[in-house]
Scaffold this active site. Structure first.
Site, short mmCIF file in Angstrom:
data_model
loop_
_atom_site.label_atom_id
_atom_site.label_comp_id
_atom_site.label_asym_id
_atom_site.label_seq_id
_atom_site.Cartn_x
_atom_site.Cartn_y
_atom_site.Cartn_z
N GLU A 499 -0.69 28.86 37.23
CA GLU A 499 -1.17 29.14 35.88
C GLU A 499 -2.37 28.28 35.48
O GLU A 499 -3.35 28.79 34.95
CB GLU A 499 -0.04 28.93 34.86
CG GLU A 499 1.06 29.98 34.90
CD GLU A 499 0.64 31.29 34.25
OE1 GLU A 499 -0.46 31.36 33.67
OE2 GLU A 499 1.41 32.26 34.33
N SER A 500 -2.29 26.99 35.71
CA SER A 500 -3.31 26.08 35.17
C SER A 500 -3.87 25.08 36.16
O SER A 500 -4.77 24.31 35.80
CB SER A 500 -2.71 25.29 34.00
OG SER A 500 -1.73 24.37 34.49
#
Length: 633
Positions: A499-500
């Site tokens: 995700e990040s």
């Protein structure tokens, strides 16, 4: 095995290495001196600013100069600006000052000085001003007007600073009907359709209806099914018809199919137009599992079978268990993806050619990716991580740690100016050798700049340095909240990695925030209370709520972590619509997920889980469970 999601991303070192830094107690004191000097610079009192600058001994001293020169780009400061731009050329410090200086010169109509200090930029306003000044000062018209043409031929409105040069360009006869049509097409197909009414008025009156037709197709693709709208069946109408029908096939495939049969009779489409339509129809119908998908996939000429189309060709044949078709289609093709090789091997097995299948799976099982781990599971082999230990000369690490770009990036990070810190990091990486970049990545990892390190390693194509690419970031928090939510630690790690890349301040265009990319609405639902954006950027809050959300999705999906992972990306209700009525193997279901992003997401998350699982000392293959798993409504 790396997939970089488009995110916008807003610390202990080696004890044996002397990093250019401040002592723990001196940090706040020294940074306060910098912040005080910067505040004085912004006040505009030149005498106080010069005095504060003289006294300051801080790695961010250039940022004090930048603050003053950016806010006060007076002509009286030209000498200082000239020196600053020369010294910090190419660094993140240069452009803010140059931009402010050019704007001031433009406002004061200082044409020669503007041209002297101008550098090529994507800033259309400054570029138009530069071209206009050049023309006024006697530059050859032909060279200037070609650049103006390039600026005008975009699918969006340009800033008001371009009006003057566009007016000259138009008066000299450069605004031809062909160029107007070209820009209108760009605006309709990829740009701002609100530009179409303006461009309509630039066309010959008899072509005004064409602009209206394009506008209609942009707003309502079903208009392409109304043949009465196409009055002349000429080339321009055919372009609009192709554009409309290619949009319609994604909205209403059955209407599009009926309309296409009529449009083919009405228009004498070119070979290229037909092939373009075939390609879009094939993709749309295959992703929708339409009964006519195979027909349209086969209509696309082989020269147009790119990676995207080959994926849907595979998915379509998997859907019908067309093992001979897969063998016929993929055998002999060069540069097959790992997925195509995996399913080709599977097809051989289904056709009774187990030795051939095992040979292909054995080759794949050496790889550190989803298909490699699946292949290892099928052959009951241990997973291979292709791990390479990071060994870097300490002297090189010392050298990079003292580089101005790194020192500034570190200091900016310490005062929470993360965006500016990342710009300095990018400057450092872009101006370093490969070994220096690797040393910077090692330093960045120790400072918990994991997102920067992961991107840098991908740029270097050093995929086997797993210490840097798969950090156990915020380990105390992940362990605590994984246990509390009763989910596997490697799952929450893998989700965050995908995700990040472990950037606490990451945010997406869809509004997802933080390490585990939570929407504020999701956070509110899980916590039963409103959660501020600021809180979601806090690692503790984000990991706590993200772990709880994973646990919630696992329960909603009856304990199935594959479906929970897909739901984390695409939403539970959407995933529930993808579930088949008849049970199907999980790897087959994953391959048939209609959204490429979700399909790749599930594969990457489970591959990342295996990497973390193995690096944590576990010897089993998590993919063993997938061999017997079935997916069903």
């Amino acid at each position: 095995m790396i997939m970089l999601k488009k995110l916008f991303i807003a610390a202990a070192l080696f004890s044996s290495i002397s990093i250019a830094s401040f002592s723990a107690n001196a940090i706040s004191v020294e940074h306060k001196k910098f912040l005080s000097a910067e505040k004085i610079a912004l006040s505009g009192n030149k005498k106080r600013y010069k005095k504060a600058l003289e006294k300051l001994n801080h790695p961010l001293k250039p940022y004090v100069k930048m603050a003053y020169l950016k806010k006060y780009p007076y002509l009286s400061n030209e000498a200082d600006i000239k020196d600053f731009l020369r010294i910090y050329q190419g660094t993140p410090l240069e452009w803010p000052v140059r931009k402010a200086w050019l704007k001031k010169l433009s406002k004061r109509n200082k044409k020669a000085l503007f041209i002297k200090y101008f550098k090529p930029t994507k800033n259309a306003a400054l570029t138009c001003t530069h071209l206009n000044y050049q023309l006024q000062l006697g530059a050859p018209e032909s060279a200037i007007m070609q650049q103006v043409t390039d600026l005008w031929l975009v699918g969006k409105s340009q800033p008001k600073e371009c009006n003057a040069i566009f007016k000259k360009w138009r008066k000299q006869g450069y605004m031809t009907p062909e160029r107007i049509w070209h820009r209108l097409t760009l605006a309709a197909q990829k740009g701002k359709h609100t530009l179409i009414p303006y461009l309509k008025l630039q066309l010959p009156k008899e072509d005004h209806y064409l602009a209206d037709l394009y506008y209609k197709m942009r707003k309502d693709p079903s208009a392409s099914a109304g043949l009465y709208r196409f009055k002349k069946a000429n080339q321009k109408e055919s372009e609009i018809a192709i554009y409309g029908i290619k949009r319609l096939i994604w909205r209403d495939e059955n209407l599009a199919l009926r309309a296409w049969r009529k449009l083919e009779v009405k228009f004498n489409f070119t070979k290229e137009q037909k092939e373009s339509a075939y390609y879009t129809f094939a993709l749309a119908l295959a992703s929708k599992k339409h009964k006519e998908a195979k027909f349209w996939l086969n209509k696309v000429p082989h020269k147009n079978h790119d990676k995207k189309l080959m994926q849907w060709q595979l998915a379509n044949m998997l859907q019908s268990s067309d093992w001979p078709g897969i063998i016929a289609y993929f055998t002999g093709k060069e540069n097959l993806s790992n997925g195509q090789k995996y399913w080709l091997a599977f097809s051989y097995q289904e056709q009774g050619k187990k030795l051939k299948a095992d040979e292909m799976w054995l080759s794949l099982a050496q790889k550190r990716n989803y298909y490699g781990f699946m292949s290892a599971a099928r052959l009951n082999l241990p997973v291979q991580l292709e791990y390479q230990k990071t060994l870097i000369d300490k002297k090189l690490i010392e050298k990079v740690s003292q580089a101005p770009g790194f020192v500034r990036a570190k200091a900016l990070s310490e005062i929470n100016r993360t965006t500016s810190s990342r710009r300095e990091w990018n400057y450092l990486i872009n101006t370093s050798s490969k070994d220096e970049k690797l040393a910077a990545a090692q330093l960045g990892s120790k400072l918990n700049w994991h997102d920067r390190v992961i991107v840098t390693m991908a740029q270097l194509e050093l995929f086997n340095y797993l210490d840097l690419r798969f950090p156990e970031a915020f380990d105390v928090l992940y362990k605590k909240y994984s246990q509390r939510s009763k989910i596997d630690l490697t799952w929450s790690y893998a989700i965050s990695r995908r995700e990040s890349s472990f950037a606490p301040d990451a945010y997406s265009g869809a509004g997802a925030l933080g390490l585990m990319q939570l929407l504020p609405s999701t956070a509110r639902y899980i916590s039963k209370a409103k959660v501020s954006r600021k809180k979601l950027f806090d690692p503790k809050t984000n990991i706590k709520l993200g772990s709880a959300y994973l646990s919630y999705l696992k329960r909603k999906n009856h304990g199935n972590e594959i479906l929970a992972t897909a739901s984390y990306n695409a939403g539970y209700h959407r995933v529930s619509k993808w579930l088949p009525k008849k049970a199907m193997p999980v790897d087959l279901w994953i391959e048939s997920i209609p959204y490429r992003e979700t399909r790749d997401y599930v594969k990457n998350v489970f591959a990342y889980r295996q990497v973390y699982h193995t690096r944590m000392g576990k010897v089993d293959n998590l993919f063993d469970d997938l061999l017997t798993m079935k997916i069903q409504k």
